[in-house]
Design an enzyme around this catalytic site. Structure first.
Site, short mmCIF file in Angstrom:
data_model
loop_
_atom_site.label_atom_id
_atom_site.label_comp_id
_atom_site.label_asym_id
_atom_site.label_seq_id
_atom_site.Cartn_x
_atom_site.Cartn_y
_atom_site.Cartn_z
N CYS A 2 0.84 -1.21 0.00
CA CYS A 2 0.00 0.00 0.00
C CYS A 2 0.87 1.25 0.00
O CYS A 2 2.02 1.23 0.38
CB CYS A 2 -0.88 0.02 1.25
SG CYS A 2 -1.89 -1.44 1.40
N ARG A 27 4.21 0.93 -6.91
CA ARG A 27 4.19 -0.10 -5.87
C ARG A 27 3.11 -1.15 -6.12
O ARG A 27 3.07 -2.18 -5.46
CB ARG A 27 3.98 0.53 -4.49
CG ARG A 27 5.05 1.51 -4.08
CD ARG A 27 4.56 2.45 -2.99
NE ARG A 27 4.33 1.78 -1.74
CZ ARG A 27 5.23 1.75 -0.74
NH1 ARG A 27 6.38 2.35 -0.90
NH2 ARG A 27 4.97 1.14 0.38
N TRP A 74 -3.13 -2.18 -1.73
CA TRP A 74 -2.77 -3.47 -2.34
C TRP A 74 -3.36 -4.50 -1.39
O TRP A 74 -2.84 -4.75 -0.31
CB TRP A 74 -1.24 -3.59 -2.42
CG TRP A 74 -0.80 -4.56 -3.44
CD1 TRP A 74 -0.75 -4.38 -4.80
CD2 TRP A 74 -0.38 -5.91 -3.22
NE1 TRP A 74 -0.30 -5.51 -5.42
CE2 TRP A 74 -0.07 -6.47 -4.49
CE3 TRP A 74 -0.22 -6.69 -2.11
CZ2 TRP A 74 0.39 -7.78 -4.64
CZ3 TRP A 74 0.25 -7.99 -2.25
CH2 TRP A 74 0.53 -8.52 -3.51
N ASN A 100 -0.68 0.93 6.14
CA ASN A 100 0.08 -0.01 5.33
C ASN A 100 0.64 -1.03 6.30
O ASN A 100 1.30 -0.66 7.27
CB ASN A 100 1.22 0.71 4.59
CG ASN A 100 1.99 -0.27 3.70
OD1 ASN A 100 1.52 -1.36 3.42
ND2 ASN A 100 3.18 0.14 3.28
N GLY A 101 0.33 -2.31 6.08
CA GLY A 101 0.84 -3.36 6.98
C GLY A 101 -0.26 -4.36 7.25
O GLY A 101 -1.26 -4.42 6.55
N GLU A 485 16.45 -23.14 -10.97
CA GLU A 485 16.06 -21.73 -10.82
C GLU A 485 17.24 -20.81 -11.11
O GLU A 485 17.12 -19.78 -11.78
CB GLU A 485 15.50 -21.48 -9.42
CG GLU A 485 15.32 -20.04 -9.02
CD GLU A 485 14.35 -19.24 -9.90
OE1 GLU A 485 13.69 -19.85 -10.77
OE2 GLU A 485 14.31 -18.00 -9.74
N LYS A 489 17.23 -17.86 -13.90
CA LYS A 489 17.53 -16.45 -13.56
C LYS A 489 18.61 -15.89 -14.47
O LYS A 489 18.48 -14.81 -15.03
CB LYS A 489 17.98 -16.33 -12.10
CG LYS A 489 16.85 -16.36 -11.10
CD LYS A 489 16.16 -15.05 -11.00
CE LYS A 489 14.64 -14.99 -11.11
NZ LYS A 489 13.85 -16.04 -11.50
N GLU A 492 17.22 -15.58 -18.12
CA GLU A 492 16.10 -14.67 -18.44
C GLU A 492 16.48 -13.20 -18.29
O GLU A 492 15.78 -12.35 -18.85
CB GLU A 492 14.87 -15.01 -17.60
CG GLU A 492 15.00 -14.82 -16.12
CD GLU A 492 13.68 -15.15 -15.41
OE1 GLU A 492 12.62 -15.13 -16.03
OE2 GLU A 492 13.73 -15.42 -14.20
N HIS A 508 25.82 -39.04 -16.85
CA HIS A 508 24.93 -39.71 -17.80
C HIS A 508 24.82 -38.93 -19.10
O HIS A 508 23.81 -39.00 -19.79
CB HIS A 508 23.55 -39.93 -17.17
CG HIS A 508 23.62 -40.80 -15.96
ND1 HIS A 508 23.81 -42.16 -16.02
CD2 HIS A 508 23.58 -40.49 -14.65
CE1 HIS A 508 23.84 -42.66 -14.79
NE2 HIS A 508 23.72 -41.67 -13.93
N LYS A 607 5.44 -10.17 -17.04
CA LYS A 607 5.38 -10.46 -15.60
C LYS A 607 4.30 -11.50 -15.32
O LYS A 607 4.41 -12.27 -14.41
CB LYS A 607 5.09 -9.19 -14.82
CG LYS A 607 5.14 -9.37 -13.30
CD LYS A 607 6.50 -9.85 -12.82
CE LYS A 607 6.52 -10.22 -11.34
NZ LYS A 607 7.75 -10.94 -10.98
C1 AGP Z 1 9.95 -15.79 -13.10
O1 AGP Z 1 11.33 -15.37 -12.97
C2 AGP Z 1 9.62 -16.07 -14.51
N1 AGP Z 1 9.61 -14.78 -15.18
C3 AGP Z 1 8.42 -16.93 -14.81
O2 AGP Z 1 8.96 -18.20 -14.93
C4 AGP Z 1 7.27 -17.02 -13.78
O3 AGP Z 1 7.73 -17.62 -12.60
C5 AGP Z 1 6.16 -17.91 -14.37
O4 AGP Z 1 5.67 -17.26 -15.53
C6 AGP Z 1 5.00 -18.15 -13.38
O5 AGP Z 1 4.38 -16.94 -13.09
P1 AGP Z 1 3.34 -16.90 -11.86
O6 AGP Z 1 4.12 -17.22 -10.62
O7 AGP Z 1 2.80 -15.50 -11.84
O8 AGP Z 1 2.28 -17.92 -12.12
#
Ligand code: AGP
Length: 612
Positions: A2, A27, A74, A100-101, A485, A489, A492, A508, A607
């Site tokens: 928020c 935010r 939010w 906010n909180g 992961e 990272k 991407e 393998h 996103k």
């Molecule tokens: C996260 O770094 C990625 N950009 C992507 O893999 C993301 O985690 C995936 O699209 C799932 O999104 P969500 O958690 O909003 O469902």
């Protein structure tokens, strides 16, 4: 998260407050509201939507006056709606608060107030504050004392602003675990969650600290401590940030800000949910399905991308500590295969930051179609996945602006650990084990702080390796998903090719790729598979492969094999992923910056992937 803005001075408050809310839009929010005092009357306007719509609404034109408070919400408690939007008022609509909180004990406070005759109009925790101030005002206290008495009853986190018709020339501000700053102008004060709403008017900023309360009037302000009730003399700081820097809290990118927010993110995800003495967790969102969860004999976890990797960690946690078989599936695969799911025996758990990912949403529909209990671990309150699942647990991680998920991933791991405890304690997990895990969980935020303090050395390692064209990320058991992961990272945001995998799988086939030009990043904490990882590292070393190792503090062995070592504090094996991922996030971030990439908005990515 928020956003809060308050104003007291000579200008028309509406313009300053709306400008401030616009500065806080980054935010993330779903609704907004404003309250302004004129001729001893407080008028309020709220909207579900954007600040621009509020600014253009008919109601805002009626809001004249030079004292006011405003808020972008939010949602944490209660879905996005006009009646849940702040400011919230008391029974008489003469006292208003923005917050906010999270007030952890709001239900208990609300029940007591209702028994005393107070009537509530919203589903929020915040409204409780307005009624508490009303209660203490009726006992003859001034605004400051009424607020202080109210805060002493509250548990949780807050940054609040309070205004009241019975003290029209006063604003009261207070904070605990949620930021609040006072901009010192010429005969005016702008109070806000972060400097971006203040810097347009002044660079003289006083930061309230936890447990402090400020009383502001047109000609001055005082700060006192809630507990000792003593006046605090706090120098204003000269904040040189430009507006863009202010939105990022002084960090160069939202992603870096969110990486460094992770200790607080974990604390927020744990807040009010851990009962160490009983070795138990409180997950209110599962109350309605508690007995169904006691009966399930198998769990299917479904998600995409980074959330899927969190699910893989959850699989190890739940199998080892709750004794339930778990299968983790990529959502886009789950929906097109023929999952064998049996009502009452099976449950499906989906993880999603946005709560809008199309493939994950489809998995929820598939589960419901088959009469299978569906649960969600979701960050965005009121999102479609949160609405469509039978029950769930919110991350409470606040909005994540960077496209590459960092703080929400770590929040997902935190919530999965809580969920593991929940299921385990319903089954064979002992009180002792429950206490051990909860005690260790509460230490994780400080362990993350320790790792973040090594950022400079991680940057230096990144500088040495950033020009390699390919990387392996390798781990075993709980850290195999972290290897996946870490590779994602790096790919991407820096666009450097990276492959995540199980250390045990190297021989393998993948080991054919190893040469001096193909470094490997091993996640190798002192855990049950440490020796196995060491021998895999030897295999790479024997082929002149360079090695960066993420290892446990105090491990002298690993430095004999690895070319570089990044240390993480010791913790329970099941919790090491919450720590081992941090260096990988920073490695990816620094690599992307060194390569001049758009860290917060990487090419080709969104996103929230709301299409198949
Ligand atoms: C996260 O770094 C990625 N950009 C992507 O893999 C993301 O985690 C995936 O699209 C799932 O999104 P969500 O958690 O909003 O469902």
């Amino acid at each position: 998260m928020c956003g809060i803005v308050g104003y007291i001075g000579k200008r028309e408050a509406a313009s300053v407050l709306l400008d401030g809310l616009k500065r806080l839009e980054y935010r993330g929010y779903d609704s907004a509201g404003i309250a302004i005092l004129k001729d001893k009357r407080i008028n309020v306007a709220k909207i579900v939507g954007r600040v621009k719509q509020l600014a253009e609404s008919e109601r805002i034109r009626a809001l004249q006056g030079t004292t006011g408070i405003a808020h972008t919400r939010w949602a944490t408690h209660g879905k996005p709606s006009e009646r849940n939007a702040h400011p919230h008022g008391d029974c008489t609509s003469t006292i208003f608060v923005v917050h906010n909180g999270i007030i952890e004990n709001y239900k208990e406070l609300k029940q007591n107030l209702e028994q005393e005759g107070h009537t509530f109009t919203s589903e929020t925790d915040t409204e409780v504050i307005a009624h508490l101030v009303e209660k203490f005002k009726k006992e003859g206290n001034n605004l400051e004392t009424s607020v202080k008495k109210s805060l002493k009853l509250m548990k949780g986190a807050y940054a609040i602003l309070v205004m009241a018709e019975f003290e029209p020339e006063t604003l009261v501000a207070a904070r605990l675990s949620s930021p609040l700053r006072i901009g010192i102008g010429t005969n005016e004060f702008i109070i806000a969650s972060d400097p971006s709403a203040i810097l347009n008017y002044t660079q003289e900023i006083v930061t309230l600290r936890d447990g402090e309360i400020a009383v502001l009037e047109e000609d001055g302000y005082t700060i006192s401590s809630l507990e000792e009730n003593r006046i605090i003399d706090r120098e204003a700081e000269q904040v040189e940030w430009d507006l863009e820097q202010a939105e990022k809290g002084g960090f160069a990118h939202f992603m870096l800000k969110e990486i460094f927010e992770q200790p607080e993110t974990i604390e927020n995800s744990l807040r009010g949910r851990v009962m160490v003495d009983e070795g138990l967790v409180k997950l209110g969102g599962l109350d309605a399905v508690k007995e169904e969860l006691r009966q399930i004999e198998r769990l299917t976890i479904v998600a995409c991308g980074t959330a899927y990797y969190a699910g893989l960690v959850g699989e190890y946690m739940i199998e080892e500590y709750a004794g339930i078989p778990v299968e983790t599936c990529i959502a886009s695969e789950f929906r097109y295969r023929k999952p064998i799911l049996i009502p009452k025996k099976d449950a499906v758990l989906v993880l999603s930051q946005s709560g809008e990912t199309a493939d994950t949403l489809a998995a929820v529909s598939e589960a419901k179609e088959k009469g299978i209990l569906s649960l969600g671990i979701v960050n965005v309150i009121g999102s479609t996945i949160a609405q469509n699942t039978d029950a769930g647990i919110y991350n409470h991680a606040g909005p994540e602006i960077g496209v590459a998920s960092t703080k929400v991933f770590v929040s997902q791991l935190t919530v999965l650990a809580l969920f593991t405890l929940f299921l385990g304690r319903q089954r064979q997990m002992s009180l002792t084990m429950g206490k051990r895990i909860t005690e260790e969980l509460l230490k994780i935020p400080d362990h993350v702080r320790t790792i973040l303090e090594t950022d400079k050395s991680i940057f230096e390692i990144t500088q040495r390796y950033v020009n390699y064209p390919d990387f392996f990320f390798l781990g075993r058991k709980y850290n195999y998903p972290i290897a996946l992961e870490g590779a994602l990272k790096l790919k991407e945001i820096s666009y450097i090719h990276a492959e995540g995998g199980s250390s045990g799988e190297l021989k393998h086939g993948p080991i054919a790729m190893i040469d001096p030009n193909f470094p490997s990043i091993f996640i190798c904490p002192k855990d049950s598979v440490y020796e196995k990882n060491l021998s895999n590292m030897e295999e790479v070393k024997a082929r002149q492969g360079k090695i960066i190792a993420v290892a446990t503090e105090g491990d002298d062995e690993i430095q004999k094999i690895a070319d570089e070592v990044i240390f993480i504090p010791k913790t329970l094996e099941m919790l090491t992923p919450l720590l081992s991922v941090i260096p990988l996030q920073l490695f990816a971030y620094h690599a992307a910056v060194l390569k001049g990439k758009d860290v917060d908005k990487p090419r080709n990515l969104a996103k929230s992937v709301t299409v198949e």
